[in-house]
Design a protein around this motif. Sequence first.
Motif, PDB file in Angstrom:
ATOM      1  N   ASP A 151       0.939  -1.284   0.163  1.00  0.00           N
ATOM      2  CA  ASP A 151       0.115  -0.053  -0.008  1.00  0.00           C
ATOM      3  C   ASP A 151       0.882   1.334  -0.042  1.00  0.00           C
ATOM      4  N   ASP A 152       2.104   1.014  -0.248  1.00  0.00           N
ATOM      5  CA  ASP A 152       3.005   2.282  -0.162  1.00  0.00           C
ATOM      6  C   ASP A 152       4.313   2.082  -1.147  1.00  0.00           C
ATOM      7  N   LEU A 153       4.164   1.825  -2.172  1.00  0.00           N
ATOM      8  CA  LEU A 153       5.241   1.459  -3.230  1.00  0.00           C
ATOM      9  C   LEU A 153       6.046   2.655  -3.443  1.00  0.00           C
ATOM     10  N   PRO A 154       7.482   2.853  -3.683  1.00  0.00           N
ATOM     11  CA  PRO A 154       8.079   3.910  -3.883  1.00  0.00           C
ATOM     12  C   PRO A 154       8.251   4.008  -5.413  1.00  0.00           C
ATOM     13  N   PRO A 155       8.503   5.180  -5.757  1.00  0.00           N
ATOM     14  CA  PRO A 155       8.817   5.391  -7.325  1.00  0.00           C
ATOM     15  C   PRO A 155       9.889   4.647  -7.790  1.00  0.00           C
ATOM     16  N   THR A 156      10.026   4.254  -8.961  1.00  0.00           N
ATOM     17  CA  THR A 156      11.075   3.533  -9.598  1.00  0.00           C
ATOM     18  C   THR A 156      11.775   4.432 -10.444  1.00  0.00           C
ATOM     19  N   GLY A 157      13.129   4.526 -10.560  1.00  0.00           N
ATOM     20  CA  GLY A 157      14.122   5.041 -11.326  1.00  0.00           C
ATOM     21  C   GLY A 157      14.602   6.363 -10.923  1.00  0.00           C
ATOM     22  N   ARG A 158      14.358   6.720  -9.386  1.00  0.00           N
ATOM     23  CA  ARG A 158      14.993   7.780  -9.012  1.00  0.00           C
ATOM     24  C   ARG A 158      15.186   7.301  -7.337  1.00  0.00           C
ATOM     25  N   PRO A 159      16.190   8.086  -6.718  1.00  0.00           N
ATOM     26  CA  PRO A 159      16.635   7.784  -5.487  1.00  0.00           C
ATOM     27  C   PRO A 159      15.913   7.900  -4.380  1.00  0.00           C
ATOM     28  N   VAL A 160      15.676   6.766  -3.338  1.00  0.00           N
ATOM     29  CA  VAL A 160      14.987   6.861  -2.155  1.00  0.00           C
ATOM     30  C   VAL A 160      15.874   6.519  -1.280  1.00  0.00           C
ATOM     31  N   ALA A 161      15.549   6.702  -0.062  1.00  0.00           N
ATOM     32  CA  ALA A 161      16.161   6.052   1.110  1.00  0.00           C
ATOM     33  C   ALA A 161      15.532   5.061   1.757  1.00  0.00           C
ATOM     34  N   THR A 162      16.412   3.980   2.192  1.00  0.00           N
ATOM     35  CA  THR A 162      15.930   2.863   2.959  1.00  0.00           C
ATOM     36  C   THR A 162      16.931   2.345   3.930  1.00  0.00           C
ATOM     37  N   SER A 163      16.622   1.457   4.828  1.00  0.00           N
ATOM     38  CA  SER A 163      17.543   0.856   5.874  1.00  0.00           C
ATOM     39  C   SER A 163      18.888   0.522   5.096  1.00  0.00           C
ATOM     40  N   TRP A 180      11.812   6.453   1.897  1.00  0.00           N
ATOM     41  CA  TRP A 180      11.309   7.869   2.343  1.00  0.00           C
ATOM     42  C   TRP A 180      12.270   8.645   1.481  1.00  0.00           C
ATOM     43  N   GLN A 181      11.840   9.944   1.305  1.00  0.00           N
ATOM     44  CA  GLN A 181      12.720  11.080   0.363  1.00  0.00           C
ATOM     45  C   GLN A 181      14.061  11.323   1.280  1.00  0.00           C
ATOM     46  N   PRO A 182      14.949  11.001   0.708  1.00  0.00           N
ATOM     47  CA  PRO A 182      16.158  11.405   1.424  1.00  0.00           C
ATOM     48  C   PRO A 182      16.534  12.889   2.094  1.00  0.00           C
ATOM     49  N   ASP A 220      25.256  11.694 -10.437  1.00  0.00           N
ATOM     50  CA  ASP A 220      24.371  12.603 -11.112  1.00  0.00           C
ATOM     51  C   ASP A 220      22.918  12.576 -10.697  1.00  0.00           C
ATOM     52  N   GLU A 221      22.522  11.356 -10.273  1.00  0.00           N
ATOM     53  CA  GLU A 221      21.123  11.294  -9.929  1.00  0.00           C
ATOM     54  C   GLU A 221      21.027  11.659  -8.766  1.00  0.00           C
ATOM     55  N   LEU A 222      22.053  11.574  -7.616  1.00  0.00           N
ATOM     56  CA  LEU A 222      21.992  12.152  -6.166  1.00  0.00           C
ATOM     57  C   LEU A 222      21.964  13.468  -6.172  1.00  0.00           C
TER      58      LEU A 222
END
Length: 294
Positions: A196-208, A268-270, A249-251
Motif C-alpha cells: 500500500d506504499d510503493l516507492p517510485p522507480t528510477g529515482r533515489p529513495v532512502a531505505t535501511s 522515504w525521500q532522503p 548525477d542522480e544524487l
Amino acid sequence: MIETKSPADQDERSPRDDEPKPGAEVSFPYDRMTVEQFRNRFPRARWNDVRKAWFVPGRTASRRIGRWLAELEAEADAHADAKGRDAFAFDPIDSPYLELGKAGFRIRTPYSKTVVDELREVPFSRWDGDLRIWHVPFRSYEELRRRWPEIEAAARRNEPEERRRRADERKGTEQEMRSRLRAAERKRRRYPLPTDDLPPTGRPVATSYGIVVFTEITGELVDPALVADFYPGVTEDHLWGYWRVPTFDELVRTWPAKTPPRRDAEWWQPTIEELRPARRAARAREARKQTKAP
C-alpha cells in the motif's frame, strides 16, 4: 565581511550631479586594529551611518576591496595555523597514523568508514587520492584532537592483523553464519516493500540499506518465515523490489526532503544529511572506475 557595489541610491552623491559616485561598499565586524588597517589602506573611505557600511570611492574600488579582504583572510589563516602549531607542540598527538608536514598533518590509516566520517567533519581536511592520505591544516588541530580517539580506535580495529584475528575468532560460530547470510541477502539486491506504499522507480529513495534506486517492483510476495531475521517487521503484505546503487548525477539532481521521515517509514525521500555522504561516496566510486578504465 560583506562587500557590495555602490547602489543607485547611494547617499554619497555630488550635489551637482544626479548620478551616484562610482565606488563600492564594505562592512565588517568592528575591531579597532582592522578599522585602522582599513583607513590606512583606503584614506578616502567614508562611513555611512545609515547603511552601516564604509563607502570607498573610485571605479576600481570593488577590486581593491577584494584584494584587501583576501589579504585579511590570509593573515587570519596564518594566525590560526600558528596557533594550531603551538597547540600541537604543547599537547601533541603521538600516533603511528599521524605525521607532521610543512603545512599541517598527514594522516594515513587502514580504510574505515568511521575514520572517513570523522575526518570529513574536521574543517579544511581533504583526501589525497594519489598519496592515499588525509591532509589537515594546523588551524584545525583542536577539532582533530577532539576526534582523534575515535579515529585511532577505528584505525586499529581495521588493521589487517586485527581483522584476521577477529575473523578467526568468528569461524564456525553462529555470528559468522548470520553475517554470511546477511551478506548473501544483500547481494540479491532486493528489498521488501509494503503493497500500500510503493516507492517510485528510477529515482533515489532512502531505505535501511541507504539510498537506492528501485528498478523493478515485482508481484512476488515476500515469505516472512525466510527473511524475518534480515527485515524486522516484514509481513505477507510485502512485495519484492529490486534496486541498484544511484549514480552521482542522480544524487545531485535529487531534491532533499524538508522534514525527517516517520519512525515507521520503510522508504522515504532522503534528507540533505543523507544525501551529502551518499554523493561523496558516489563521486569517489565513479572516480575509481575511471582510474581503472584502460
